[in-house]
Write a protein that holds these residues in place. Structure first.
Motif, PDB file in Angstrom:
ATOM      1  N   ILE A  10       0.334  13.111   9.056  1.00  0.00           N
ATOM      2  CA  ILE A  10       0.825  12.350   7.913  1.00  0.00           C
ATOM      3  C   ILE A  10      -0.151  12.534   6.763  1.00  0.00           C
ATOM      4  O   ILE A  10      -1.369  12.446   6.932  1.00  0.00           O
ATOM      5  N   LEU A  11       0.387  12.785   5.586  1.00  0.00           N
ATOM      6  CA  LEU A  11      -0.428  12.956   4.390  1.00  0.00           C
ATOM      7  C   LEU A  11       0.035  11.950   3.353  1.00  0.00           C
ATOM      8  O   LEU A  11       1.211  11.910   3.003  1.00  0.00           O
ATOM      9  N   ARG A  12      -0.873  11.139   2.881  1.00  0.00           N
ATOM     10  CA  ARG A  12      -0.542  10.177   1.828  1.00  0.00           C
ATOM     11  C   ARG A  12      -0.895  10.792   0.485  1.00  0.00           C
ATOM     12  O   ARG A  12      -2.025  11.225   0.270  1.00  0.00           O
ATOM     13  N   VAL A  13       0.093  10.856  -0.407  1.00  0.00           N
ATOM     14  CA  VAL A  13      -0.080  11.444  -1.729  1.00  0.00           C
ATOM     15  C   VAL A  13       0.519  10.474  -2.745  1.00  0.00           C
ATOM     16  O   VAL A  13       1.608   9.945  -2.517  1.00  0.00           O
ATOM     17  N   ASP A  14      -0.179  10.274  -3.862  1.00  0.00           N
ATOM     18  CA  ASP A  14       0.375   9.367  -4.867  1.00  0.00           C
ATOM     19  C   ASP A  14       1.652   9.961  -5.467  1.00  0.00           C
ATOM     20  O   ASP A  14       1.883  11.172  -5.401  1.00  0.00           O
ATOM     21  N   ALA A  15       2.481   9.111  -6.010  1.00  0.00           N
ATOM     22  CA  ALA A  15       3.810   9.511  -6.484  1.00  0.00           C
ATOM     23  C   ALA A  15       3.748  10.590  -7.562  1.00  0.00           C
ATOM     24  O   ALA A  15       4.544  11.540  -7.549  1.00  0.00           O
ATOM     25  N   THR A  17       1.436  12.914  -8.071  1.00  0.00           N
ATOM     26  CA  THR A  17       1.066  14.187  -7.448  1.00  0.00           C
ATOM     27  C   THR A  17       2.237  14.754  -6.652  1.00  0.00           C
ATOM     28  O   THR A  17       2.520  15.957  -6.729  1.00  0.00           O
ATOM     29  N   MET A  18       2.926  13.895  -5.917  1.00  0.00           N
ATOM     30  CA  MET A  18       4.063  14.354  -5.120  1.00  0.00           C
ATOM     31  C   MET A  18       5.166  14.906  -6.010  1.00  0.00           C
ATOM     32  O   MET A  18       5.768  15.938  -5.690  1.00  0.00           O
TER      33      MET A  18
END
Length: 75
Positions: A10-15, A17-18
């Motif tokens: 799982i990779l958490r990326v801010d909106a 950046t995504m």
């Protein structure tokens, strides 16, 4: 189809950046996952952190055919 030696995480990326990654992937005709794999591979390649076998396969170059020597042999 996924490769046999893949790992999921799982990779958490801010909106923001995504959104940028998704737009870039669309521009390159890749999936978001494929774009992330490409970005990571390129960063590792540039940092010379990939095994030599992997570096060769991601840095394929086509041979040039318009050299002076090739033109001389055709005449």
């Amino acid at each position: 189809m996924a490769e046999k030696n893949t790992k999921s995480f799982i990779l958490r990326v801010d909106a923001e950046t995504m959104n940028a990654i998704e737009a870039w992937a669309a521009d390159e005709f890749r999936s978001t996952n494929g774009q992330l794999q490409w970005i990571i591979t390129e960063a590792l390649r540039k940092a010379k952190r990939l095994p030599k076998k992997t570096m060769v396969s991601t840095n394929r170059q086509q041979p040039t055919t318009n050299s002076k020597e090739d033109n001389e042999t055709e005449e």
